[in-house]
Design an enzyme around this catalytic site. Structure first.
Site, PDB file in Angstrom:
ATOM      1  N   ASN A  69     -14.493  31.617 167.125  1.00 15.20           N
ATOM      2  CA  ASN A  69     -14.651  30.317 167.476  1.00 15.20           C
ATOM      3  C   ASN A  69     -13.162  29.721 166.769  1.00 15.20           C
ATOM      4  O   ASN A  69     -13.314  29.692 165.599  1.00 15.20           O
ATOM      5  CB  ASN A  69     -15.941  29.560 167.038  1.00 15.20           C
ATOM      6  CG  ASN A  69     -15.790  28.052 167.320  1.00 15.20           C
ATOM      7  OD1 ASN A  69     -14.870  27.202 167.102  1.00 15.20           O
ATOM      8  ND2 ASN A  69     -16.831  27.346 168.100  1.00 15.20           N
ATOM      9  N   HIS A  98     -15.059  24.905 171.698  1.00 15.04           N
ATOM     10  CA  HIS A  98     -16.057  23.690 172.091  1.00 15.04           C
ATOM     11  C   HIS A  98     -15.092  22.526 172.813  1.00 15.04           C
ATOM     12  O   HIS A  98     -14.509  21.911 171.838  1.00 15.04           O
ATOM     13  CB  HIS A  98     -16.886  23.322 170.898  1.00 15.04           C
ATOM     14  CG  HIS A  98     -17.839  22.201 171.238  1.00 15.04           C
ATOM     15  ND1 HIS A  98     -18.729  22.137 170.382  1.00 15.04           N
ATOM     16  CD2 HIS A  98     -18.170  21.557 172.373  1.00 15.04           C
ATOM     17  CE1 HIS A  98     -19.615  21.191 170.859  1.00 15.04           C
ATOM     18  NE2 HIS A  98     -19.385  20.958 171.994  1.00 15.04           N
ATOM     19  N   ARG A 109     -15.229  19.160 173.119  1.00 14.41           N
ATOM     20  CA  ARG A 109     -16.514  18.182 172.867  1.00 14.41           C
ATOM     21  C   ARG A 109     -15.895  16.845 173.931  1.00 14.41           C
ATOM     22  O   ARG A 109     -14.709  16.705 174.043  1.00 14.41           O
ATOM     23  CB  ARG A 109     -16.339  17.675 171.437  1.00 14.41           C
ATOM     24  CG  ARG A 109     -16.929  18.896 170.512  1.00 14.41           C
ATOM     25  CD  ARG A 109     -16.712  18.047 168.990  1.00 14.41           C
ATOM     26  NE  ARG A 109     -17.259  16.875 168.965  1.00 14.41           N
ATOM     27  CZ  ARG A 109     -18.555  16.390 168.598  1.00 14.41           C
ATOM     28  NH1 ARG A 109     -19.489  17.615 168.086  1.00 14.41           N
ATOM     29  NH2 ARG A 109     -19.017  15.251 168.478  1.00 14.41           N
ATOM     30  N   ARG A 111     -12.487  15.765 169.641  1.00  8.51           N
ATOM     31  CA  ARG A 111     -12.047  15.762 168.474  1.00  8.51           C
ATOM     32  C   ARG A 111     -11.094  16.947 167.975  1.00  8.51           C
ATOM     33  O   ARG A 111     -10.294  16.694 167.010  1.00  8.51           O
ATOM     34  CB  ARG A 111     -13.522  16.020 167.559  1.00  8.51           C
ATOM     35  CG  ARG A 111     -13.257  15.841 166.022  1.00  8.51           C
ATOM     36  CD  ARG A 111     -14.590  16.318 165.339  1.00  8.51           C
ATOM     37  NE  ARG A 111     -15.661  15.366 165.627  1.00  8.51           N
ATOM     38  CZ  ARG A 111     -16.844  15.796 165.207  1.00  8.51           C
ATOM     39  NH1 ARG A 111     -17.300  16.857 164.740  1.00  8.51           N
ATOM     40  NH2 ARG A 111     -18.057  14.955 165.473  1.00  8.51           N
ATOM     41  N   THR A 116     -22.114  21.474 165.532  1.00 13.98           N
ATOM     42  CA  THR A 116     -23.214  21.392 166.322  1.00 13.98           C
ATOM     43  C   THR A 116     -24.559  21.525 165.481  1.00 13.98           C
ATOM     44  O   THR A 116     -24.733  22.396 164.424  1.00 13.98           O
ATOM     45  CB  THR A 116     -23.359  22.540 167.367  1.00 13.98           C
ATOM     46  OG1 THR A 116     -22.272  22.710 167.866  1.00 13.98           O
ATOM     47  CG2 THR A 116     -24.420  22.570 168.337  1.00 13.98           C
ATOM     48  N   GLU A 148     -27.852  32.146 172.948  1.00 18.03           N
ATOM     49  CA  GLU A 148     -27.395  32.366 171.773  1.00 18.03           C
ATOM     50  C   GLU A 148     -28.370  31.510 170.637  1.00 18.03           C
ATOM     51  O   GLU A 148     -28.773  30.475 170.811  1.00 18.03           O
ATOM     52  CB  GLU A 148     -26.058  31.591 171.616  1.00 18.03           C
ATOM     53  CG  GLU A 148     -25.417  31.764 170.321  1.00 18.03           C
ATOM     54  CD  GLU A 148     -24.159  31.207 170.206  1.00 18.03           C
ATOM     55  OE1 GLU A 148     -23.316  31.188 171.261  1.00 18.03           O
ATOM     56  OE2 GLU A 148     -23.676  30.845 168.991  1.00 18.03           O
ATOM     57  N   HIS A 150     -23.905  30.405 164.175  1.00 16.84           N
ATOM     58  CA  HIS A 150     -23.863  29.078 163.385  1.00 16.84           C
ATOM     59  C   HIS A 150     -24.079  29.307 161.918  1.00 16.84           C
ATOM     60  O   HIS A 150     -25.123  29.859 161.807  1.00 16.84           O
ATOM     61  CB  HIS A 150     -24.764  28.186 164.073  1.00 16.84           C
ATOM     62  CG  HIS A 150     -24.277  26.752 163.733  1.00 16.84           C
ATOM     63  ND1 HIS A 150     -24.287  26.234 162.547  1.00 16.84           N
ATOM     64  CD2 HIS A 150     -23.475  25.989 164.541  1.00 16.84           C
ATOM     65  CE1 HIS A 150     -23.777  25.196 162.653  1.00 16.84           C
ATOM     66  NE2 HIS A 150     -23.181  24.729 163.848  1.00 16.84           N
TER      67      HIS A 150
END
Ligand code: PXP
Length: 238
Positions: free
Chosen positions: A7, A43, A45, A49, A101, A151, A191
């Site tokens: 990521n 991601h 968003r 951001r 997240t 996931e 994560h």
């Protein structure tokens, strides 16, 4: 051997600090791929951001492995995903003030909204993954919505520091993986995974892919992006 999705949101976070910036997101993605990343994750968003629409458009053209677009179920974002055509879309919850997240998507509690997003994405031939807690109820709900990938959120495991909690959270993840496999799902995790806690997750039989961002980008400050990805890949393979 589990695959590694890198990521690169936080490369974009750094880039957003200056205009114009010399930081090239496409080059960062290329370095990750050449160091062994099996997919590139970003991601988009709703507050834009870090990752911008133009990033996704350009990455779609340049990524050679797979492009996994993390996104909320918001209708406007789903429409954009349909245009960008990532290989995979991972549906995540999104709150405005969060640093990252927080927790999995409540697929069980918001079936209708998730189902609508899943159906729209599938019409564009995009593989859909749901980011959920390692919870049997959520896995069954995900399966009922017709996705073939989930996931599992590893945040609780990554943030627990006493042995009993670590063991308990690992057990939940292991059981969730077994349940997912019984339902025929591909099971990924991610994560909060880092160079210290990744091995136990990578060792779970049948774990398909681990999606990791923050720890790799932080480590890259010391050793460079290629080396940071190579070291993470080596730990997962071990
Ligand atoms: N998987 C999902 C669904 C995420 O939302 C994130 C954070 O963007 C990650 C994996 C990567 O988490 P981390 O940056 O903590 O490695």
């Amino acid at each position: 051997m589990p695959k590694l999705g890198v990521n690169i949101d936080h490369v974009a976070t750094l880039r957003q600090q200056r205009h114009p910036s010399t930081l090239d997101l496409l080059l960062a993605a290329h370095y990750c791929e050449s160091a062994g990343a099996d997919s590139i994750v970003v991601h988009l968003r709703e507050d834009r951001r870090h990752i911008q629409d133009a990033d996704v458009r350009s990455l779609r053209k340049s990524v050679k492995t797979r492009l996994n677009l993390e996104m909320s179920v918001a209708s406007g974002i789903v429409s954009l995903a349909g245009r960008f055509k990532p290989d995979q879309a991972t549906l995540v919850p999104e709150k405005r003030q969060e640093l990252t997240t927080e927790g999995g998507l409540d697929v069980f509690g918001m079936k209708k909204r998730v189902e609508c997003a899943v159906e729209r994405l599938k019409k564009h031939n995009i593989d859909v993954s749901l980011f959920i807690e390692p919870d049997i109820k959520q896995i069954r709900a995900a399966h009922q919505l017709g996705v073939n990938i989930v996931e599992l959120h590893t945040g609780a495991y990554a943030n627990s520091f006493d042995r009993r909690k670590i063991k308990g959270n690992l057990k939940k993840i292991r059981e969730a993986v077994i349940c997912g496999h019984e339902l025929g799902l591909v099971v990924n995790s991610g994560h909060g995974l880092d160079y210290n806690n990744v091995c136990a997750i990578a060792a779970i039989p049948g774990m398909y892919e681990l999606n990791i961002g923050y720890s790799i980008v932080c480590h890259a400050v010391y050793v460079g992006l290629k080396q940071a990805v190579k070291q993470m890949k080596a730990l997962i393979d071990k």
